[in-house]
Write an enzyme that holds these catalytic residues in place. Structure first.
Site, mmCIF file in Angstrom:
data_model
loop_
_atom_site.group_PDB
_atom_site.id
_atom_site.type_symbol
_atom_site.label_atom_id
_atom_site.label_comp_id
_atom_site.label_asym_id
_atom_site.label_seq_id
_atom_site.Cartn_x
_atom_site.Cartn_y
_atom_site.Cartn_z
ATOM 1 N N HIS A 72 106.788 -31.458 -60.509
ATOM 2 C CA HIS A 72 105.921 -30.982 -59.428
ATOM 3 C C HIS A 72 106.782 -30.544 -58.244
ATOM 4 O O HIS A 72 107.534 -31.339 -57.710
ATOM 5 C CB HIS A 72 104.957 -32.087 -58.980
ATOM 6 C CG HIS A 72 103.755 -32.203 -59.864
ATOM 7 N ND1 HIS A 72 102.501 -32.459 -59.389
ATOM 8 C CD2 HIS A 72 103.632 -32.069 -61.199
ATOM 9 C CE1 HIS A 72 101.644 -32.489 -60.401
ATOM 10 N NE2 HIS A 72 102.323 -32.260 -61.517
ATOM 11 N N TYR A 200 96.378 -35.676 -51.699
ATOM 12 C CA TYR A 200 96.124 -36.860 -50.873
ATOM 13 C C TYR A 200 95.081 -36.443 -49.842
ATOM 14 O O TYR A 200 95.365 -35.592 -48.990
ATOM 15 C CB TYR A 200 97.401 -37.284 -50.140
ATOM 16 C CG TYR A 200 98.466 -37.863 -51.055
ATOM 17 C CD1 TYR A 200 98.556 -39.233 -51.264
ATOM 18 C CD2 TYR A 200 99.386 -37.043 -51.704
ATOM 19 C CE1 TYR A 200 99.535 -39.781 -52.093
ATOM 20 C CE2 TYR A 200 100.366 -37.577 -52.541
ATOM 21 C CZ TYR A 200 100.435 -38.947 -52.730
ATOM 22 O OH TYR A 200 101.396 -39.480 -53.548
ATOM 23 N N PRO A 292 100.472 -47.911 -52.239
ATOM 24 C CA PRO A 292 100.833 -46.813 -53.154
ATOM 25 C C PRO A 292 100.749 -45.406 -52.545
ATOM 26 O O PRO A 292 101.088 -44.438 -53.220
ATOM 27 C CB PRO A 292 99.834 -46.960 -54.307
ATOM 28 C CG PRO A 292 98.732 -47.791 -53.778
ATOM 29 C CD PRO A 292 99.273 -48.637 -52.683
ATOM 30 N N LYS A 296 105.942 -44.946 -53.836
ATOM 31 C CA LYS A 296 107.305 -45.465 -53.701
ATOM 32 C C LYS A 296 107.603 -46.727 -54.510
ATOM 33 O O LYS A 296 108.770 -47.058 -54.715
ATOM 34 C CB LYS A 296 107.592 -45.761 -52.217
ATOM 35 C CG LYS A 296 107.748 -44.517 -51.372
ATOM 36 C CD LYS A 296 109.093 -43.858 -51.611
ATOM 37 C CE LYS A 296 109.124 -42.407 -51.229
ATOM 38 N NZ LYS A 296 109.007 -41.447 -52.330
ATOM 39 N N TYR A 384 109.238 -38.095 -49.425
ATOM 40 C CA TYR A 384 108.444 -38.144 -50.654
ATOM 41 C C TYR A 384 109.315 -37.946 -51.890
ATOM 42 O O TYR A 384 109.149 -38.652 -52.893
ATOM 43 C CB TYR A 384 107.326 -37.086 -50.605
ATOM 44 C CG TYR A 384 106.270 -37.320 -51.660
ATOM 45 C CD1 TYR A 384 105.165 -38.130 -51.394
ATOM 46 C CD2 TYR A 384 106.390 -36.778 -52.938
ATOM 47 C CE1 TYR A 384 104.207 -38.386 -52.370
ATOM 48 C CE2 TYR A 384 105.436 -37.018 -53.918
ATOM 49 C CZ TYR A 384 104.347 -37.821 -53.629
ATOM 50 O OH TYR A 384 103.414 -38.079 -54.597
HETATM 51 P P1 RFL Z 1 106.068 -55.438 -62.382
HETATM 52 O O1 RFL Z 1 105.680 -54.119 -62.945
HETATM 53 O O2 RFL Z 1 105.033 -56.236 -61.683
HETATM 54 O O3 RFL Z 1 106.683 -56.293 -63.571
HETATM 55 C C1 RFL Z 1 106.970 -57.673 -63.440
HETATM 56 C C2 RFL Z 1 106.904 -58.302 -64.813
HETATM 57 O O4 RFL Z 1 107.217 -59.676 -64.696
HETATM 58 C C3 RFL Z 1 106.296 -60.435 -65.499
HETATM 59 N N1 RFL Z 1 106.226 -61.784 -64.929
HETATM 60 C C4 RFL Z 1 106.849 -62.858 -65.448
HETATM 61 N N2 RFL Z 1 107.616 -62.992 -66.519
HETATM 62 C C5 RFL Z 1 108.114 -64.235 -66.790
HETATM 63 N N3 RFL Z 1 107.866 -65.321 -66.014
HETATM 64 C C6 RFL Z 1 107.094 -65.228 -64.923
HETATM 65 N N4 RFL Z 1 106.847 -66.306 -64.152
HETATM 66 C C7 RFL Z 1 106.542 -63.943 -64.594
HETATM 67 N N5 RFL Z 1 105.755 -63.489 -63.596
HETATM 68 C C8 RFL Z 1 105.575 -62.187 -63.818
HETATM 69 C C9 RFL Z 1 105.008 -59.653 -65.412
HETATM 70 O O5 RFL Z 1 104.151 -59.929 -66.531
HETATM 71 C C10 RFL Z 1 105.516 -58.221 -65.423
HETATM 72 O O6 RFL Z 1 105.595 -57.669 -66.726
HETATM 73 O O7 RFL Z 1 107.302 -55.295 -61.359
HETATM 74 P P2 RFL Z 1 108.549 -54.317 -61.404
HETATM 75 O O8 RFL Z 1 109.176 -54.299 -62.758
HETATM 76 O O9 RFL Z 1 109.371 -54.662 -60.223
HETATM 77 O O10 RFL Z 1 107.919 -52.844 -61.216
HETATM 78 C C11 RFL Z 1 107.276 -52.486 -60.023
HETATM 79 C C12 RFL Z 1 106.200 -51.433 -60.282
HETATM 80 O O11 RFL Z 1 105.372 -51.884 -61.344
HETATM 81 C C13 RFL Z 1 105.352 -51.142 -59.044
HETATM 82 O O12 RFL Z 1 106.158 -51.070 -57.898
HETATM 83 C C14 RFL Z 1 104.571 -49.813 -59.146
HETATM 84 O O13 RFL Z 1 103.624 -49.866 -60.172
HETATM 85 C C15 RFL Z 1 103.878 -49.473 -57.822
HETATM 86 N N6 RFL Z 1 103.044 -48.256 -57.885
HETATM 87 C C16 RFL Z 1 103.607 -46.999 -57.787
HETATM 88 N N7 RFL Z 1 104.932 -46.854 -57.687
HETATM 89 C C17 RFL Z 1 105.481 -45.602 -57.640
HETATM 90 O O14 RFL Z 1 106.706 -45.491 -57.524
HETATM 91 N N8 RFL Z 1 104.732 -44.449 -57.736
HETATM 92 C C18 RFL Z 1 103.397 -44.517 -57.852
HETATM 93 O O15 RFL Z 1 102.768 -43.464 -57.997
HETATM 94 C C19 RFL Z 1 102.772 -45.813 -57.844
HETATM 95 N N9 RFL Z 1 101.453 -45.938 -57.966
HETATM 96 C C20 RFL Z 1 101.659 -48.369 -58.010
HETATM 97 C C21 RFL Z 1 100.888 -47.178 -58.035
HETATM 98 C C22 RFL Z 1 101.033 -49.610 -58.116
HETATM 99 C C23 RFL Z 1 99.675 -49.676 -58.227
HETATM 100 N N10 RFL Z 1 99.101 -50.966 -58.344
HETATM 101 C C24 RFL Z 1 98.140 -51.309 -59.294
HETATM 102 C C25 RFL Z 1 99.704 -52.091 -57.644
HETATM 103 C C26 RFL Z 1 99.524 -47.224 -58.139
HETATM 104 C C27 RFL Z 1 98.896 -48.469 -58.206
HETATM 105 C C28 RFL Z 1 97.396 -48.469 -58.257
HETATM 106 C C1 PHB Z 2 99.149 -41.999 -59.687
HETATM 107 O O1 PHB Z 2 99.164 -40.932 -60.331
HETATM 108 O O2 PHB Z 2 98.741 -43.053 -60.187
HETATM 109 C C2 PHB Z 2 99.616 -42.000 -58.285
HETATM 110 C C3 PHB Z 2 100.127 -40.837 -57.728
HETATM 111 C C4 PHB Z 2 100.553 -40.829 -56.416
HETATM 112 C C5 PHB Z 2 100.468 -41.996 -55.675
HETATM 113 C C6 PHB Z 2 99.981 -43.154 -56.221
HETATM 114 C C7 PHB Z 2 99.539 -43.162 -57.540
HETATM 115 O O3 PHB Z 2 100.890 -41.978 -54.372
#
Ligand code: RFL
Ligand code: PHB
Length: 389
Positions: A72, A200, A292, A296, A384
């Site tokens: 993108h 957004y 989110p 980041k 971004y």
């Molecule tokens: P995770 O993905 O939470 O993984 C942690 C893992 O540890 C396990 N765990 C354990 N294992 C053993 N013993 C324990 N006591 C444990 N406790 C937990 C868990 O089961 C899990 O598998 O952390 P990690 O690896 O640091 O990754 C971080 C990312 O997942 C997170 O920052 C992103 O998903 C955030 N996020 C976004 N980030 C972006 O860069 N771009 C995006 O577009 C974006 N969109 C989002 C997002 C997060 C969202 N939510 C739901 C919070 C959109 C949403 C809606």
């Molecule tokens: C997504 O596609 O899930 C998404 C994209 C941009 C964001 C957060 C989530 O800032």
């Protein structure tokens, strides 16, 4: 059991760290609480910075991303019917990649299986002992038995609700937090995206986001009160609300269909400092959370992994511990800048319950300024697409 680096958590941080360390000849064991299917079923991030794309490629997991990911070169910010395009490519020379976190995680699991790395699923009651000393011991329950893993270093990649952060004595860490008074209701649907670039949307009814995974799979979000539950939102109610928040041309042309996933995520900014306690290191969501709005979270987890994998390889292969001594400060510099950007984007685009009429005007003025000022758009684009690491 014995290894060089024990990795708690098999999400994107833990898997990528393990993959990069293994490729450099460092042994790891990954302990994951959930099943592999559960980790792969969590629909989360969708936008990868170019530095993230580069590190995944370096880790040997870039092939499918390059084939199936969608580059993108810009995105839109809207304010009711005003559309502001941020042209990343023209303003920074870079772009981002739309490729789901589920896909990144799947590619990493496959690469780790091919390497033969031990990844234990269904691990419970993880306890990290002696992390301040030279030989930490991680004990845990697996398949009904208590087991121990001795290692040189422990990487806490276990997300916000994991055990690693709490292993650092409260007196030795500081926490910074802002909880926002709303959440995002997210819907995944097998419909073509309503726009070829992410939108957004600020609107008089609150924030909305139109994103995608591929040409036939859309991801949408609307800001909702924290008291709402996904069951409160029928598909019809969701689409109706989304239409009212998007620019009218886009809303009219949007194709809707049944949701295949629907969930609510609260929004929070959080940082724990420092990221190191003796031989234990915090990585990704275990150390910090961003709302989110700036896309980041995953990217910040990847830059932590970038710094830490170099530091651990230097320590284990070259007996050079300068990297592990500097890891926390180096990673935190980038973390705080991403915190600022995510907070600013959140403030610019969300309606705060009970706010005064002045607040809404400030959001409108920020978007109007972006529409007219290339300097303002460049500042947004630079953040971004991702600050360098
Ligand atoms: P995770 O993905 O939470 O993984 C942690 C893992 O540890 C396990 N765990 C354990 N294992 C053993 N013993 C324990 N006591 C444990 N406790 C937990 C868990 O089961 C899990 O598998 O952390 P990690 O690896 O640091 O990754 C971080 C990312 O997942 C997170 O920052 C992103 O998903 C955030 N996020 C976004 N980030 C972006 O860069 N771009 C995006 O577009 C974006 N969109 C989002 C997002 C997060 C969202 N939510 C739901 C919070 C959109 C949403 C809606
Ligand atoms: C997504 O596609 O899930 C998404 C994209 C941009 C964001 C957060 C989530 O800032």
């Amino acid at each position: 059991m014995k290894t060089e680096v024990a990795i708690i958590g098999g999400g994107p941080s833990g898997l990528l760290l393990s993959q990069l360390l293994n490729r450099a000849g460092v042994a790891t064991v990954v302990l994951e609480r959930a099943s592999r299917a559960h980790v792969l079923g969590r629909i989360r991030a969708g936008v990868l910075e170019s530095g993230t794309v580069a590190l995944l490629t370096e880790a040997g997991v870039g092939a499918r991303m390059m084939r199936e990911g969608i580059p993108h070169e810009g995105c839109y910010l809207s304010d009711d019917d005003l559309m502001v395009r941020i042209n990343f490519h023209e303003l920074t020379g870079k772009s981002v990649m739309v490729y789901g976190q589920t896909e990144v995680t799947q590619d990493l699991y496959e690469a780790q299986s091919a390497m033969g790395t031990t990844i234990l699923h269904g691990v419970e009651d993880v306890v990290i002992e002696c992390a301040k000393d030279s030989a930490p011991v991680v004990s845990f329950l697996h398949e009904g038995a208590r087991r121990t893993l001795t290692c040189r270093y422990v990487a806490g990649c276990d997300g916000f609700h994991g055990v690693s952060r709490g292993t650092i004595p409260a007196a030795k860490r500081q926490e910074f937090e802002r909880v926002y008074p709303f959440g995002w209701l997210g819907v995944l649907s097998e419909t073509p995206p309503c726009s070829d670039e992410i939108i957004y949307a600020n609107s008089h009814r609150g924030f909305a986001l139109a994103s995608m995974r591929n040409p036939t799979l859309s991801r949408y979000y609307v800001q909702v009160p924290l008291s709402d539950r996904p069951e409160d939102w029928s598909d019809a109610r969701f689409w109706d609300e989304l239409r009212r928040r998007l620019p009218s041309d886009t809303a009219e042309a949007m194709i809707t269909g049944p949701s295949i996933e629907k969930s609510i995520a609260p929004l929070r900014s959080f940082v724990a400092e420092p990221l190191r306690w003796g031989n234990l290191f915090l990585v990704g969501d275990a150390a910090h959370i961003v709302p989110p709005t700036g896309a980041k979270g995953l990217n910040l987890a990847v830059s932590d992994v970038y710094y830490l994998h170099h530091a651990l390889i230097d320590a284990l292969k070259r007996d050079d511990t300068r990297g592990i001594e500097g890891y926390s400060d180096l990673a935190l510099q980038r973390i705080w800048k991403a915190m600022r950007f995510s907070w600013q984007m959140t403030m610019m685009l969300h309606h705060f319950e009970g706010e005064d009429s002045f607040a809404a005007q400030m959001r409108k003025a920020s978007l109007a300024h972006l529409a007219r000022s290339e300097t303002a758009r460049r500042e947004l684009a630079e953040n971004y697409i991702g600050l360098p690491f």
